[in-house]
Write an enzyme that holds these catalytic residues in place. Structure first.
Site, PDB file in Angstrom:
ATOM      1  N   TYR A  25     -45.974   6.941 -43.996  1.00 36.14           N
ATOM      2  CA  TYR A  25     -46.893   8.015 -44.417  1.00 36.14           C
ATOM      3  C   TYR A  25     -46.436   8.686 -45.715  1.00 36.14           C
ATOM      4  CZ  TYR A  25     -47.856   7.635 -39.371  1.00 36.14           C
ATOM      5  OH  TYR A  25     -48.125   7.174 -38.107  1.00 36.14           O
ATOM      6  N   TYR A 153     -56.661  10.553 -32.808  1.00 36.79           N
ATOM      7  CA  TYR A 153     -55.604   9.688 -33.345  1.00 36.79           C
ATOM      8  C   TYR A 153     -54.955   8.967 -32.164  1.00 36.79           C
ATOM      9  CZ  TYR A 153     -51.322   7.881 -35.267  1.00 36.79           C
ATOM     10  OH  TYR A 153     -50.310   7.013 -35.622  1.00 36.79           O
ATOM     11  N   ASP A 247     -55.017   9.295 -23.359  1.00 45.77           N
ATOM     12  CA  ASP A 247     -53.858   9.039 -24.207  1.00 45.77           C
ATOM     13  C   ASP A 247     -52.997  10.298 -24.190  1.00 45.77           C
ATOM     14  OD1 ASP A 247     -52.038   8.846 -26.240  1.00 45.77           O
ATOM     15  OD2 ASP A 247     -53.441   8.091 -27.746  1.00 45.77           O
ATOM     16  N   LYS A 276     -43.609   8.654 -26.463  1.00 44.91           N
ATOM     17  CA  LYS A 276     -42.891   9.770 -27.071  1.00 44.91           C
ATOM     18  C   LYS A 276     -41.801  10.387 -26.174  1.00 44.91           C
ATOM     19  CE  LYS A 276     -46.282  11.089 -30.569  1.00 44.91           C
ATOM     20  NZ  LYS A 276     -45.603  10.766 -31.816  1.00 44.91           N
TER      21      LYS A 276
HETATM   22  C1  LIG Z   1     -51.917  10.705 -29.179  1.00 37.73           C
HETATM   23  C2  LIG Z   1     -51.123   9.591 -29.769  1.00 37.73           C
HETATM   24  N1  LIG Z   1     -51.422   8.328 -29.446  1.00 37.73           N
HETATM   25  C3  LIG Z   1     -50.711   7.286 -29.944  1.00 37.73           C
HETATM   26  C4  LIG Z   1     -49.673   7.494 -30.819  1.00 37.73           C
HETATM   27  C5  LIG Z   1     -48.919   6.321 -31.377  1.00 37.73           C
HETATM   28  O1  LIG Z   1     -47.633   6.264 -30.840  1.00 37.73           O
HETATM   29  P1  LIG Z   1     -46.482   5.469 -31.604  1.00 37.73           P
HETATM   30  O2  LIG Z   1     -46.219   6.180 -32.883  1.00 37.73           O
HETATM   31  O3  LIG Z   1     -45.315   5.510 -30.647  1.00 37.73           O
HETATM   32  O4  LIG Z   1     -46.978   4.073 -31.818  1.00 37.73           O
HETATM   33  C6  LIG Z   1     -49.341   8.798 -31.190  1.00 37.73           C
HETATM   34  C7  LIG Z   1     -48.254   9.043 -32.159  1.00 37.73           C
HETATM   35  O5  LIG Z   1     -48.185  10.049 -32.814  1.00 37.73           O
HETATM   36  C8  LIG Z   1     -50.091   9.877 -30.659  1.00 37.73           C
HETATM   37  O6  LIG Z   1     -49.826  11.150 -30.997  1.00 37.73           O
END
Ligand SMILES: Cc1ncc(COP(=O)(O)O)c(C=O)c1O
Length: 433
Positions: A25, A153, A247, A276
């Site tokens: 990024y 996202y 998610d 996470k």
């Molecule tokens: C809500 C959500 N889904 C998916 C992801 C993607 O996870 P990763 O960065 O471990 O691939 C993130 C990462 O910030 C997220 O905040």
């Protein structure tokens, strides 16, 4: 106004290695050098020059117990001695099965089947794949599309990118490359819920599922919505026989004040993604957790009805040991209470920013504090000022936000908020570019 650099001496390893690294990024042509971090301690990042910053980001929401927790370290060290890794195809091991059992118990309802992967994005890919195959395995063709929400996202891999906001996300220029999905506003009013319900009904024959970040949309702008909205979206999915994927990669493990955000809406999704905070911020691990009803459609005498997915490092024993140790800490330390208490502390202590020119909103949900601005001008200088003030924040888009470790003390949080307010106050007087 301060200079753009972090005023740090550059250590040798950064000077020589930077030309070979590709940063995430980051426009590397114009960005200042990243912070050289040499260690972590409690809730701090330790810089190469010895300075310690309070980490307001918990390393992208992961370090829920702060850094270097001895209980996690011990579990990982023991696992490292015994078995750092084995493939998972045709093999089981205790750390993974114990973790799967604990996740099944912790998650609401009959979310009982855990598929491990190594990153949040991949856990979303797996969730999308499971949802499409759920229909195919029942002989239903054509249900291959997903509904996601504006400002969503879900990750950076192609399937995950396809369910991010197609217009307002960093992935918008991949239009044409990504699968086209449906993007809807999160319904809030009765009329919007009715329209959402009608939409699902009208497109049902091609929709495999709806995917949502419950309560907080993270990287799409730190937007909050109510548990009622999530509950009604769940009802609409049920009524129209569409799967719901939650998610909780960012919101899971206490961030919103409950173990999972879905609990506040009293919702059991069909598929839940976590990542996470799963390992307490130590090793890369994620999971896609499906209900028995979803899983059972994969059981048949047809080998092709099985889930044909298997990341090489899935269920890595070190990561599973770390995750088990992290779950121990949720049982023995007051993480959820702290996250709940932080909502009031963040709300109260960030509120002086509300009056500043250029600030649009200040809000908090659990252990997430957000200062939304009209335009985040002088971003590099602002980031540098935070570092000079002894705190680590990484504003983006139009938000200055914090997701501190859930172990942060009230005193440390007060320092983090006070320095944030002081720097944002200063920033608000800089002439906008
Ligand atoms: C809500 C959500 N889904 C998916 C992801 C993607 O996870 P990763 O960065 O471990 O691939 C993130 C990462 O910030 C997220 O905040």
């Amino acid at each position: 106004m301060s200079s753009e650099s972090h005023n740090l001496s550059t250590p040798d390893w950064q000077q020589s290695g930077y030309r070979n690294i590709w940063m995430p990024y980051t426009q590397m042509e114009t960005s200042p050098l990243p912070l050289p971090v040499v260690a972590t301690e409690d809730v701090h990042l330790v810089l190469a020059d010895g300075r310690k910053l309070i980490d307001g980001m918990a390393s992208w929401w992961t370090a829920c117990h702060g850094y270097n927790h001895p209980h996690i370290r011990q579990a990982v060290e023991e696992q490292l001695r015994v078995m750092p890794h084995v493939m998972f195809g045709g093999i089981n091991h205790e750390p993974a099965l114990r973790l799967a059992q604990r996740l099944a118990r912790l998650t609401p309802g009959n979310l009982n089947r855990v598929f491990f992967s190594d990153s949040g994005s991949v856990s979303v890919e797996v969730a999308l794949k499971i949802a499409v195959q759920f229909w195919l395995n029942q002989g239903v063709e054509g249900r291959t599309k997903f509904v996601s929400f504006q400002h969503a996202y879900h990750g950076d891999t192609t399937g995950a990118m396809s369910v991010c906001d197609p217009l307002n996300s960093m992935h918008s220029h991949f239009k044409g490359f990504l699968l086209e999905q449906y993007s809807r506003q999160i319904p809030t009013s009765e009329a919007e819920h009715a329209a959402f319900d009608a939409f699902l009904g009208s497109q049902q024959s091609e929709i495999a599922g709806v995917i949502i970040e419950p309560l907080i949309q993270g990287a799409g702008g730190m937007k909050f919505h109510s548990p009622e909205s999530v509950a009604k979206i769940r009802e609409a999915c049920q009524r129209n026989q569409v799967l719901l994927i939650a998610d909780e990669i960012a919101t899971g493990f206490g961030r919103t004040g409950t173990m999972f955000a879905c609990e506040q809406a009293d919702v059991v999704p069909d598929i839940l993604c976590v990542g996470k905070g799963l390992t307490g911020g130590t090793l890369s691990l994620a999971a896609t957790i499906a209900t028995d009803d979803v899983f059972n459609t994969f059981l048949s005498d047809d080998s092709l009805a099985a889930l044909m997915h298997g990341p090489t490092f899935m269920a890595n024993p070190l990561a599973c040991a770390a995750a088990n140790a992290s779950l121990d800490l949720f049982e023995t330390e007051p993480r959820l209470d702290r996250a709940l208490a932080m909502q009031a502390e963040l709300s109260d202590q960030l509120s002086p920013c509300r009056e500043l020119p250029g600030v649009v909103d200040v809000r908090a949900k659990g252990a997430v504090g957000v200062i939304q601005v009209e335009h985040l001008h002088h971003l590099d200088q602002l980031r540098a000022r935070f570092v000079e003030a002894g705190i680590w924040l990484r504003p983006f888009g139009n938000v200055i936000y914090m997701t501190p470790p859930l172990s942060i003390t009230a005193e440390q949080l007060t320092t983090l908020c006070a320095e944030t307010v002081r720097v944002v106050h200063e920033w608000s007087s800089w002439p906008a570019d």
